[in-house]
Scaffold this motif. Structure first.
Motif: not given
Length: 417
Positions: A317-326, A377-384, A387-395
């Motif tokens: 469902a979120l695959a279209d929000k990912v770019s190769d530069t992320d 616990e394991v956490i993953a953040v896809l950053s635009k 930054s490792v800190k989640p921002q609006t628009g990150d996954l």
């Protein structure tokens, strides 16, 4: 335990001796008494017969020759009677005592001893021995930490002027995620001994975790004050380096950690710091933001019990929000205690799905490593924006709990709003 059973055996043996020895002694005395009665009876009969013969001799019913012959016959009969072990003709034979009574007393002794030991002794402890001499047996990490905090609180209440006790309590509060109390504890220490960098650093760390691992202006002011007092304070530089690492400012992280190593302090984990610096250098020089292409990072199976193998994927469902530069940041932190990242890495979103490995070689530095805990616990953040800190628009995606040494699949399935 062997000594205890030897003691029990000796007590029982003494009791049996006190029962059976008098019985056997009594049997011997009875036999001796019976033999004495026979001898006495034979002597009395001999005396009576001699008296009769002497009377008949005086009355001239017997002559001297007959008297001597009869007397000699009586002496021979007496000797024969003395040599005999028993004489069934005697009415004075003594009946030997039965062994039934001491046998009954023996059974009673054993039964009563067993009953009282079962009721009053340590029977349950012997029947169900403790598995280990551990005061925290059956307690989870949160309960252990809570007990530790309570003990330290009791100590500072008893000795409110003990600065070292307050300092230890402050660190315990951080481990228990009680950051306000931790900051207050360090303030108490500073009220007792004055303001020092080694106290400002832990206070800044407590407030950093309270703020969700962000350096606010107030926290930055504490950091600046600490470094002004001691530019090489380890606790402050560890915080600066960790925050810089998670904001991808690897040069700043390396400089902070290297400054600790150059200080030649003995109270820091130098190996962990060198591993953290090496990790930062690898990420700083990795222009493609990919993991090393070797067997350790391709395999889903962990290399050993101190390794995590995580397969990172993106939900359809979120695959279209990912770019190769992320960039995807993956880090593990303990489920109990302070929420400090124990190991971390990053990969390019272009390589997803991918399997990454977390172990002590990806340590963030500090005293606690991935191999020192059992569950994380394991956490993953896809950053635009890198930054490792989640921002609006990150996954974002996470695994609430996984045992160290296991493998799992983590899906980026949450859009940060």
């Amino acid at each position: 335990m062997t000594t205890f059973w030897i003691f029990i055996a000796l007590v029982v043996l003494i009791g049996l001796i006190m029962i059976w020895v008098p019985h056997f002694r009594q049997q011997q005395l009875l036999q001796a008494e019976e033999a004495g009665v026979r001898r006495q009876t034979n002597l009395e009969l001999y005396g009576e017969r001699i008296a009769i013969l002497e009377k008949e001799l005086q009355d001239e019913l017997l002559d001297k020759a007959e008297f001597e012959a009869l007397k000699k016959e009586l002496e021979i009969n007496l000797l024969q009677d003395m040599k005999q072990e028993g004489d069934d003709s005697l009415d004075v034979a003594i009946k030997p005592k039965s062994a039934l009574w001491p046998a009954f007393m023996t059974v009673c002794l054993l039964a009563i001893s067993g009953y009282f030991y079962h009721q009053l002794g340590a029977y349950n402890e012997l029947a169900n021995p403790p598995q280990a001499n551990n005061p925290h047996q059956g307690m989870d990490p949160a309960q252990i930490m809570s007990q530790r905090v309570q003990m330290m609180e009791a100590k500072v209440q008893a000795q409110p002027e003990d600065s070292q006790a307050w300092f230890s309590l402050g660190h315990a509060y951080i481990s228990a995620n009680q950051y306000d109390k931790a900051a207050a504890a360090f303030d108490k220490v500073m009220a007792l001994v004055g303001t020092h960098a080694e106290l400002l650093g832990p206070k800044a760390t407590a407030l950093y975790y309270k703020a969700g691992q962000q350096i606010t202006p107030d926290i930055q002011a504490i950091i600046d004050q600490s470094l002004a007092l001691d530019p090489q304070d380890p606790s402050t530089l560890l915080l600066v380096g960790m925050d810089a690492f998670f904001t991808a400012d690897y040069t700043k992280a390396i400089d902070a950690w290297q400054m600790i190593l150059d200080s030649d302090r003995n109270d820091v984990d130098r190996t962990a710091l060198m591993n953290a610096i090496e990790s930062a250098k690898i990420r700083m020089g990795d222009s493609t933001n990919t993991m090393p292409n070797d067997a350790n990072h391709k395999s889903i199976a962990p290399a050993n019990a101190n390794t995590l193998a995580i397969e990172v994927t993106i939900s359809d469902a979120l695959a279209d929000k990912v770019s190769d530069t992320d960039v995807v940041f993956i880090f593990a932190r303990a489920t109990q205690g302070p929420k400090v990242p124990l190991a971390a890495t990053k990969i390019s979103a272009a390589n997803l799905p991918a399997t990454i490995t977390l172990d002590d070689s990806t340590s963030m530095g500090g005293d606690i490593k991935l191999s020192s805990v059992k569950e994380v616990e394991v956490i993953a953040v896809l950053s635009k924006n890198g930054s490792v800190k989640p921002q609006t628009g990150d996954l974002k995606g996470s695994i609430d709990a996984i045992a160290v040494g296991a493998n799992a699949k983590l899906t980026l399935d949450t859009l940060v709003q």
